[in-house]
Write an enzyme that holds these catalytic residues in place. Structure first.
Site, mmCIF file in Angstrom:
data_model
loop_
_atom_site.group_PDB
_atom_site.id
_atom_site.type_symbol
_atom_site.label_atom_id
_atom_site.label_comp_id
_atom_site.label_asym_id
_atom_site.label_seq_id
_atom_site.Cartn_x
_atom_site.Cartn_y
_atom_site.Cartn_z
ATOM 1 N N ASP A 10 0.843 -1.180 0.000
ATOM 2 C CA ASP A 10 0.000 0.000 0.000
ATOM 3 C C ASP A 10 0.889 1.244 0.000
ATOM 4 O O ASP A 10 1.645 1.461 0.951
ATOM 5 C CB ASP A 10 -0.881 -0.045 1.254
ATOM 6 C CG ASP A 10 -1.787 1.149 1.428
ATOM 7 O OD1 ASP A 10 -1.681 2.133 0.662
ATOM 8 O OD2 ASP A 10 -2.609 1.111 2.365
ATOM 9 N N ILE A 11 0.794 2.064 -1.027
ATOM 10 C CA ILE A 11 1.648 3.241 -1.148
ATOM 11 C C ILE A 11 1.465 4.213 0.016
ATOM 12 O O ILE A 11 2.390 4.940 0.371
ATOM 13 C CB ILE A 11 1.446 3.946 -2.510
ATOM 14 C CG1 ILE A 11 2.621 4.892 -2.793
ATOM 15 C CG2 ILE A 11 0.091 4.639 -2.584
ATOM 16 C CD1 ILE A 11 2.706 5.359 -4.232
ATOM 17 N N ASN A 24 -7.107 12.535 -10.034
ATOM 18 C CA ASN A 24 -7.970 12.936 -11.137
ATOM 19 C C ASN A 24 -7.768 14.430 -11.348
ATOM 20 O O ASN A 24 -7.168 15.108 -10.516
ATOM 21 C CB ASN A 24 -9.431 12.540 -10.896
ATOM 22 C CG ASN A 24 -10.055 13.252 -9.722
ATOM 23 O OD1 ASN A 24 -9.964 14.474 -9.599
ATOM 24 N ND2 ASN A 24 -10.696 12.493 -8.849
ATOM 25 N N VAL A 33 -6.060 4.819 -5.629
ATOM 26 C CA VAL A 33 -4.886 5.407 -4.977
ATOM 27 C C VAL A 33 -5.201 6.821 -4.503
ATOM 28 O O VAL A 33 -4.845 7.217 -3.393
ATOM 29 C CB VAL A 33 -3.671 5.412 -5.949
ATOM 30 C CG1 VAL A 33 -2.524 6.243 -5.396
ATOM 31 C CG2 VAL A 33 -3.207 3.999 -6.236
ATOM 32 N N ASP A 34 -5.868 7.590 -5.342
ATOM 33 C CA ASP A 34 -6.195 8.979 -5.018
ATOM 34 C C ASP A 34 -6.997 9.066 -3.718
ATOM 35 O O ASP A 34 -6.650 9.824 -2.797
ATOM 36 C CB ASP A 34 -6.981 9.587 -6.181
ATOM 37 C CG ASP A 34 -7.136 11.094 -6.116
ATOM 38 O OD1 ASP A 34 -6.391 11.752 -5.367
ATOM 39 O OD2 ASP A 34 -7.989 11.619 -6.848
ATOM 40 N N SER A 122 -2.618 4.966 -13.901
ATOM 41 C CA SER A 122 -3.639 4.682 -14.925
ATOM 42 C C SER A 122 -4.065 3.223 -15.031
ATOM 43 O O SER A 122 -4.830 2.877 -15.919
ATOM 44 C CB SER A 122 -3.208 5.187 -16.317
ATOM 45 O OG SER A 122 -3.281 6.596 -16.383
ATOM 46 N N THR A 123 -3.601 2.364 -14.123
ATOM 47 C CA THR A 123 -3.921 0.935 -14.262
ATOM 48 C C THR A 123 -5.190 0.510 -13.524
ATOM 49 O O THR A 123 -5.620 -0.622 -13.676
ATOM 50 C CB THR A 123 -2.753 0.059 -13.774
ATOM 51 O OG1 THR A 123 -2.505 0.348 -12.388
ATOM 52 C CG2 THR A 123 -1.504 0.308 -14.605
ATOM 53 N N GLY A 124 -5.785 1.401 -12.760
ATOM 54 C CA GLY A 124 -7.014 1.063 -12.043
ATOM 55 C C GLY A 124 -8.232 1.386 -12.887
ATOM 56 O O GLY A 124 -8.436 0.799 -13.950
ATOM 57 N N TYR A 126 -8.717 3.699 -14.827
ATOM 58 C CA TYR A 126 -8.383 4.206 -16.168
ATOM 59 C C TYR A 126 -7.993 3.072 -17.120
ATOM 60 O O TYR A 126 -7.659 3.299 -18.269
ATOM 61 C CB TYR A 126 -7.286 5.261 -16.086
ATOM 62 C CG TYR A 126 -7.753 6.587 -15.492
ATOM 63 C CD1 TYR A 126 -9.060 6.789 -15.061
ATOM 64 C CD2 TYR A 126 -6.871 7.639 -15.374
ATOM 65 C CE1 TYR A 126 -9.472 7.995 -14.532
ATOM 66 C CE2 TYR A 126 -7.284 8.864 -14.841
ATOM 67 C CZ TYR A 126 -8.581 9.028 -14.422
ATOM 68 O OH TYR A 126 -8.989 10.227 -13.904
#
Length: 169
Positions: A10-11, A24, A33-34, A122-124, A126
């Site tokens: 987890d970042i 976004n 993540v955001d 962008s891998t989630g 998006y």
């Protein structure tokens, strides 16, 4: 030479000078993540984002660009917000995805950050295919001229870790 390291996890639990947020364009939080960064970092991040929106980013942050705020309660000094592109089969947006990494490192250099933790941008929601995203991310950071000493890719699951590990070698 910049070290590239990989971590599965987890970042928001990482300790680094700067943590990159796959934001976004509104800069006001979201999902994935955001949302996790805003929740764990606390209200100071949102407050900084609102100030950015009220000043030079009234229409939001453009795709492929990056901007920094405080990191609030995270184990970092800054959060670098970057807006990744939505994946498209009919339009090549890989240059925009690479720009997210380059621009984030440019901002990190301006701040004096020496360690930067990146998610797989962008891998989630998006929908960028993980292997292709890993290829673009690793190539972009390897080609970037930066004073950052460690670039850490923090990957949420085994599949993401494996895709990045295949690119890092």
């Amino acid at each position: 030479m910049t070290a590239l390291t990989l971590v599965q996890g987890d970042i928001t639990g990482e300790s680094a000078d700067a943590i990159v947020n796959a934001a976004n364009s509104s800069l006001l939080g979201g999902g994935g993540v955001d949302g996790a960064i805003h929740r764990r970092g606390g209200p100071a991040i949102l407050e900084d984002c609102r100030k950015l929106r009220a000043s030079q980013y009234g229409k939001g942050l453009a795709t492929g660009r990056a901007v920094a705020t405080t990191a609030g309660n995270l184990h970092a000094r800054w959060v670098i917000h970057t807006v990744g592109p939505v994946f498209s089969r009919s339009e090549d947006r890989s240059g925009l995805l690479a720009s997210c990494y380059r621009e984030s490192l440019r901002v990190a250099d301006e701040l004096g950050a020496r360690t930067v933790a990146f998610p797989a941008i962008s891998t989630g929601v998006y929908r960028w295919p993980m292997r292709d995203a890993a290829r673009i991310a690793v190539a972009a950071v390897r080609a970037a001229e930066t004073d950052v000493e460690e670039i850490r890719f923090v990957l949420f699951d085994e599949d993401a870790y494996a895709a990045f590990a295949a690119e890092v070698g």
